[in-house]
Design a protein around this motif. Structure first.
Motif, PDB file in Angstrom:
ATOM      1  N   SER A 260       0.838  -1.201   0.000  1.00  0.00           N
ATOM      2  CA  SER A 260       0.000   0.000   0.000  1.00  0.00           C
ATOM      3  C   SER A 260       0.867   1.242   0.000  1.00  0.00           C
ATOM      4  O   SER A 260       1.727   1.407   0.866  1.00  0.00           O
ATOM      5  CB  SER A 260      -0.917   0.025   1.236  1.00  0.00           C
ATOM      6  N   ASP A 261       0.656   2.111  -0.989  1.00  0.00           N
ATOM      7  CA  ASP A 261       1.405   3.361  -1.017  1.00  0.00           C
ATOM      8  C   ASP A 261       0.724   4.434  -0.172  1.00  0.00           C
ATOM      9  O   ASP A 261       1.128   5.601  -0.197  1.00  0.00           O
ATOM     10  CB  ASP A 261       1.585   3.857  -2.456  1.00  0.00           C
ATOM     11  N   TRP A 262      -0.299   4.055   0.592  1.00  0.00           N
ATOM     12  CA  TRP A 262      -0.967   4.967   1.518  1.00  0.00           C
ATOM     13  C   TRP A 262      -0.617   4.655   2.972  1.00  0.00           C
ATOM     14  O   TRP A 262      -1.072   5.351   3.873  1.00  0.00           O
ATOM     15  CB  TRP A 262      -2.489   4.923   1.336  1.00  0.00           C
ATOM     16  N   TYR A 263       0.148   3.584   3.188  1.00  0.00           N
ATOM     17  CA  TYR A 263       0.504   3.178   4.557  1.00  0.00           C
ATOM     18  C   TYR A 263       1.996   3.406   4.772  1.00  0.00           C
ATOM     19  O   TYR A 263       2.821   3.032   3.947  1.00  0.00           O
ATOM     20  CB  TYR A 263       0.173   1.697   4.790  1.00  0.00           C
ATOM     21  N   PHE A 264       2.341   4.002   5.929  1.00  0.00           N
ATOM     22  CA  PHE A 264       3.724   4.268   6.300  1.00  0.00           C
ATOM     23  C   PHE A 264       3.979   3.682   7.693  1.00  0.00           C
ATOM     24  O   PHE A 264       3.056   3.310   8.412  1.00  0.00           O
ATOM     25  CB  PHE A 264       4.018   5.769   6.295  1.00  0.00           C
ATOM     26  N   ARG A 265       5.251   3.631   8.055  1.00  0.00           N
ATOM     27  CA  ARG A 265       5.629   3.099   9.365  1.00  0.00           C
ATOM     28  C   ARG A 265       6.647   4.047   9.990  1.00  0.00           C
ATOM     29  O   ARG A 265       7.650   4.379   9.370  1.00  0.00           O
ATOM     30  CB  ARG A 265       6.226   1.693   9.220  1.00  0.00           C
ATOM     31  N   SER A 266       6.408   4.480  11.241  1.00  0.00           N
ATOM     32  CA  SER A 266       7.295   5.458  11.884  1.00  0.00           C
ATOM     33  C   SER A 266       8.423   4.790  12.659  1.00  0.00           C
ATOM     34  O   SER A 266       9.041   5.408  13.518  1.00  0.00           O
ATOM     35  CB  SER A 266       6.493   6.369  12.821  1.00  0.00           C
ATOM     36  N   MET A 267       8.687   3.529  12.376  1.00  0.00           N
ATOM     37  CA  MET A 267       9.837   2.807  12.929  1.00  0.00           C
ATOM     38  C   MET A 267      10.303   1.814  11.871  1.00  0.00           C
ATOM     39  O   MET A 267       9.749   1.774  10.774  1.00  0.00           O
ATOM     40  CB  MET A 267       9.455   2.083  14.218  1.00  0.00           C
ATOM     41  N   PHE A 268      11.315   1.022  12.180  1.00  0.00           N
ATOM     42  CA  PHE A 268      11.783   0.024  11.224  1.00  0.00           C
ATOM     43  C   PHE A 268      10.764  -1.111  11.116  1.00  0.00           C
ATOM     44  O   PHE A 268       9.968  -1.360  12.024  1.00  0.00           O
ATOM     45  CB  PHE A 268      13.150  -0.534  11.643  1.00  0.00           C
ATOM     46  N   GLY A 269      10.803  -1.814   9.981  1.00  0.00           N
ATOM     47  CA  GLY A 269       9.942  -2.968   9.790  1.00  0.00           C
ATOM     48  C   GLY A 269      10.671  -4.267  10.110  1.00  0.00           C
ATOM     49  O   GLY A 269      11.869  -4.278  10.432  1.00  0.00           O
ATOM     50  N   ASN A 270       9.965  -5.373   9.982  1.00  0.00           N
ATOM     51  CA  ASN A 270      10.553  -6.672  10.313  1.00  0.00           C
ATOM     52  C   ASN A 270      11.721  -7.030   9.400  1.00  0.00           C
ATOM     53  O   ASN A 270      12.654  -7.716   9.813  1.00  0.00           O
ATOM     54  CB  ASN A 270       9.487  -7.762  10.245  1.00  0.00           C
ATOM     55  N   ARG A 271      11.689  -6.585   8.147  1.00  0.00           N
ATOM     56  CA  ARG A 271      12.775  -6.908   7.236  1.00  0.00           C
ATOM     57  C   ARG A 271      14.081  -6.271   7.733  1.00  0.00           C
ATOM     58  O   ARG A 271      15.132  -6.913   7.784  1.00  0.00           O
ATOM     59  CB  ARG A 271      12.438  -6.420   5.825  1.00  0.00           C
ATOM     60  N   THR A 272      14.002  -4.986   8.104  1.00  0.00           N
ATOM     61  CA  THR A 272      15.186  -4.307   8.644  1.00  0.00           C
ATOM     62  C   THR A 272      15.617  -4.940   9.960  1.00  0.00           C
ATOM     63  O   THR A 272      16.810  -5.176  10.195  1.00  0.00           O
ATOM     64  CB  THR A 272      14.879  -2.818   8.856  1.00  0.00           C
ATOM     65  N   GLN A 273      14.661  -5.208  10.823  1.00  0.00           N
ATOM     66  CA  GLN A 273      14.979  -5.793  12.126  1.00  0.00           C
ATOM     67  C   GLN A 273      15.684  -7.139  11.969  1.00  0.00           C
ATOM     68  O   GLN A 273      16.676  -7.425  12.650  1.00  0.00           O
ATOM     69  CB  GLN A 273      13.704  -5.954  12.949  1.00  0.00           C
ATOM     70  N   SER A 274      15.213  -7.980  11.072  1.00  0.00           N
ATOM     71  CA  SER A 274      15.826  -9.290  10.863  1.00  0.00           C
ATOM     72  C   SER A 274      17.241  -9.160  10.325  1.00  0.00           C
ATOM     73  O   SER A 274      18.127  -9.942  10.692  1.00  0.00           O
ATOM     74  CB  SER A 274      14.964 -10.121   9.910  1.00  0.00           C
TER      75      SER A 274
END
Length: 862
Positions: A260-274
């Motif tokens: 979704s190009d309407w959804y953002f995340r104000s922290m890292f996601g699971n891909r970065t965390q892993s």
């Protein structure tokens, strides 16, 4: 429309009115006629019961009757929703509904007997009534000032009553706290920002219903939420279809922002965390194998899938153990996972991609079963609340450290490495709510703040008819934050999004010191190479690690502490001061961490010098130094003499950038009461402050990153790779001026001058020359006094607080001269009554003016 959930039955209300209103609410749809009768009966019991008026306004069918009910409700309680409903029927005359007609006072008789001699009294009463009405209207207008402008609405959706209710409450607190500040400063484009909070109970069905409700109500500009991955994924297509941007502060599943190009995340996601956790397990823990335990929800599945991909670059996963959902199934799968892990290599790390409840049971079960392997956890297990649960479980077992040892958790926020603004925010949060914020509070604040930023710079129209295009502008502005150079200065550092809408930020790894989570000695950061050649060289040398499509570099974390012995010789004109203090460094790895300089020292070559203590054990070094020298800071005098000065000591590595060395607060500092910082490190019985006429009010320590995003002459450095940044560690002492002795000493001559000037108002008009001479002398003398008082300040381009006070008296003295001249003119023209009236008014106005000036200063600086 009013929701039933908005009406609360308060115990102190009349039980009869409340009960009848509650019955009417239940009959509102099935039997509206009976519901209106019940509301009329409720108002007969309590005419000022505001909920009954609001519900009656919903049930009546005539706009005039609705206007009457809303007017009555608004008179009882000023409410923005009621105000908006009133405006919709403002053009219709108010008519009382039949259910309350008997409760309205009857009209007075058409004629009245005129009592002789009462005409003048009646006129004065009428005038008084008009004044009262005008003042009442003015009061209502002031009280409902926010209703003059339609508010901008923002939604927060989280599991307020779900399994993660504690984290959700921290999110709501942080958002409300920030919006209070924003609204106090004028809101956005002069419009107050209103927060609408929705509880999705951490369930998919409720989340879908709330997302549809938000779309149907068509009020909010953007959504903060949802808190979990399952709920966010369920709501995402609804927001996308309606064109409503959303920012999740805590849901890590990659699919949320990928799809979704309407959804953002104000922290890292699971891909970065892993990626980060895989590198940490491989390079720091030195493991080539690992076991994975994950919950069978979207957060757990996403954490597992991304870790399998990332860790596959370095080794293999020997066990992949699911934790089923549901109480009984979960308990059985937790037991099965513990049984399986007991047979594994005791040195093999175990990754837990689970939530707090399962994480606590797994750690307790593993340690009870004798499994001492390192436990690596996702961000859901890095909160202060989770650590407190572990400590509480240890206390019950009577085995301190049995559960908190050998833990490594990924997190977006480590409390010992907060920057200056983040430290101030965390302290303010604790003062307001009585506890330290969890990381979800910080990421929620970033979520609301980036949305406000998008509204401020997005050139929005804010009208309801333009809401669709305004939301698109908000989304487009967020999407434009695509690299460090085009970032937003958020709480945890520059905020910008990856191509998939996830915040580009490093994952900090925290470990337990027995009392709290603190930064692990070795961290990694995102490496942005200036050129392809340098990247290949760094990877070949092993200083940069490639994982999937990301490059990470090792960062040395230095636990830093400062203990101030003394501060003296403050020179406000030069902005310099002398500080004597101890500083210690704890680190693993090379001694380049101790190669620091003091960037705000008067002597540019000031360094740590030789250590007083230098101990290295098991690869960890402790060094203690003592520094005593002059430092400088930019002082601020706008509030002089009520000013507070922040005197800092800034320490920075001479050669290593922030990606290579980071200075964080040592746990020895975190363990102390902040009041202890005010005691001398060399003499615990002495105060650190040795500056006359100043009082040390607080001391704090924090890290910050400074630098430039410019290319700095490197023609090959472009985009996000440009610039250079350094990690600084700061000790800050706040001194406030001892105001009372200062005012007594410096304002006593002014007080005497004010008293003498007052006498000129009692001179006769014929003695105007003497009175004018006194006024002019007062003006000149005040100017001399002001120059003497402010001579201790440096040359500044602004007016300080005390100058405003002196200027106020100069204005008053000038008015006295003018009044003297006017009185003389009135006396010459034989207008004695006017002269005497002006004289009386001046004698009264003089002290009133002075009291008003003093009151203004008291309100601002008390």
């Amino acid at each position: 429309m009013i929701n039933a959930s908005e009406v609360r039955i308060l115990p102190e209300r009349s039980d009869t009115a409340a009960t009848l209103t509650h019955q009417a609410i239940e009959l509102g749809e099935s039997d509206p006629v009976r519901a209106r009768e019940l509301l009329g009966a409720a108002l007969a019991q309590d005419y000022d019961y505001e909920p009954a008026w609001r519900w009656l306004a919903e049930l009546v069918t005539d706009d005039g009757e609705r206007r009457f009910c809303l007017d009555r409700a608004y008179a009882i309680k000023v409410d923005s929703a009621t105000a908006r409903a009133r405006r919709a029927v403002a053009a219709v005359p108010a008519t009382p509904p039949a259910e309350v007609a008997d409760l309205i006072d009857p009209s007075p008789p058409a004629t009245a007997t005129v009592v002789p001699g009462r005409g003048r009294t009646t006129r004065w009463v009428a005038v008084g009534a008009v004044v009262v009405v005008l003042l009442s209207v003015l009061g209502v207008w002031a009280a409902s000032g926010d209703d003059r402008v339609e508010p901008v609405q923002v939604a927060l959706v989280a599991g307020m009553t779900g399994d993660n209710a504690v984290a959700a409450s921290h999110m709501e607190r942080a958002v409300r706290m920030h919006l209070d500040t924003v609204n106090a400063e004028g809101g956005v484009d002069g419009r107050p920002v209103e927060l609408l909070v929705y509880d999705d109970e951490d369930t998919v069905a409720t989340a879908v219903g709330i997302a549809r409700r938000i779309v149907r109500e068509n009020k909010v500009m953007y959504v903060i939420g949802h808190a979990g991955s399952d709920t966010s994924l369920a709501a995402a297509p609804i927001y996308r279809e309606a064109g409503i941007p959303a920012v999740t502060p805590s849901a890590g599943a990659s699919k949320i922002t990928d799809d979704s190009d309407w959804y953002f995340r104000s922290m890292f996601g699971n891909r970065t965390q892993s990626d980060f956790l895989s590198v940490y397990i491989s390079r720091v823990l030195g493991a080539a194998t690992a076991a994975v335990v994950h919950e069978e929800d979207e957060d757990g599945r996403s954490g597992r899938e991304t870790f399998l991909e990332s860790f596959g670059e370095f080794g293999r996963v020997t066990a992949d153990l699911p934790i089923a959902m549901g109480p009984e199934a979960r308990a059985a799968s937790v037991r099965a996972a513990i049984t399986e892990l007991r047979t594994h290599d005791p040195r093999e790390p175990i990754l837990l991609a689970v939530k707090e409840k399962s994480g606590l049971e797994l750690i307790e079960g593993l340690r009870s079963a004798g499994v001492t392997a390192p436990v690596v956890g996702v961000s859901a297990l890095s909160s202060r609340a989770f650590h407190a649960s572990l400590v509480d479980a240890e206390r019950k077992r009577g085995l301190p450290g049995s559960l908190t040892g050998n833990l490594f958790m990924g997190t977006p926020l480590a409390h010992d490495s907060l920057s200056g603004p983040a430290q101030v925010w965390a302290d303010s949060y604790e003062r307001r709510y009585g506890e330290r914020p969890q990381w979800q509070a910080a990421t929620a604040r970033q979520a609301v703040n980036v949305g406000l930023h998008a509204m401020r710079v997005g050139n929005l129209d804010f009208g309801e008819e333009h809401r669709e295009q305004d939301r698109k502008r908000v989304r487009d502005t967020m999407a434009s934050l695509k690299d460090k150079k085009n970032s937003f200065p958020a709480l945890l550092g520059p905020l910008y999004f990856t191509a998939s809408g996830s915040a580009q930020m490093a994952v900090s790894v925290v470990t337990s010191d027995g009392a709290r989570f603190v930064s692990a000695p070795t961290q990694f950061t995102i490496h942005e190479p200036p050129t392809e050649d340098s990247l290949r060289a760094d990877v070949a040398e092993g200083t940069v690690i490639a994982v999937k499509n990301r490059y990470l570099s090792r960062r040395q974390v230095v636990a830093t502490g400062i203990n101030i012995n003394e501060i003296r010789e403050l020179d406000t004109a030069a902005g310099t001061y002398f500080v004597d203090f101890f500083v210690w460094l704890k680190y693993t790895g090379g001694h380049v961490a101790a190669d620091v300089q003091f960037v705000n020292a008067v002597r540019p070559d000031l360094t740590l010098g030789e250590p007083l203590r230098d101990v290295t054990e098991n690869g960890r070094t402790y060094r203690l130094y003592r520094v005593a020298d002059r430092f400088k800071s930019a002082l601020e005098f706008r509030d002089f003499p009520f000013d507070r000065q922040r005197l800092t000591v800034l320490m920075q590595n001479r050669t290593q950038t922030a990606d290579q060395v980071s200075y964080v607060t040592d746990k020895e500092i975190l363990d102390q009461d902040p009041e202890v910082y005010l005691r001398s490190g060399a003499d615990a019985t002495a105060d650190i402050n040795q500056v006359p006429n100043w009082v040390a009010s607080s001391v704090r320590f924090y890290r910050q990153t400074v630098g430039s995003s410019d290319a700095l002459g490197d023609g090959q450095a472009t985009g996000t790779t440009a610039g250079i940044y350094y990690s600084q560690y700061a000790g800050e002492i706040v001194l406030k001026r001892d105001t009372v002795p200062f005012l007594i000493k410096n304002l006593l001559p002014l007080v005497l001058l004010i008293s003498v000037t007052f006498l000129c108002l009692f001179f006769k008009p014929a003695d105007d020359r003497a009175a004018v001479s006194m006024g002019v002398t007062a003006i000149l003398s005040t100017a001399v006094l002001l120059n003497n008082v402010t001579s201790q300040l440096p040359s500044v381009s602004y007016i300080v607080a005390l100058e405003w006070g002196y200027y106020s008296f100069i204005l008053l003295a000038g008015i006295c001269v003018l009044i003297t001249m006017v009185r003389k003119r009135l006396a010459v023209t034989k207008r004695d009554d006017a002269e005497q009236a002006l004289s009386r008014a001046a004698r009264i106005g003089y002290p009133v003016y002075l009291l008003a000036v003093v009151a203004c200063f008291a309100v601002i600086y008390a």
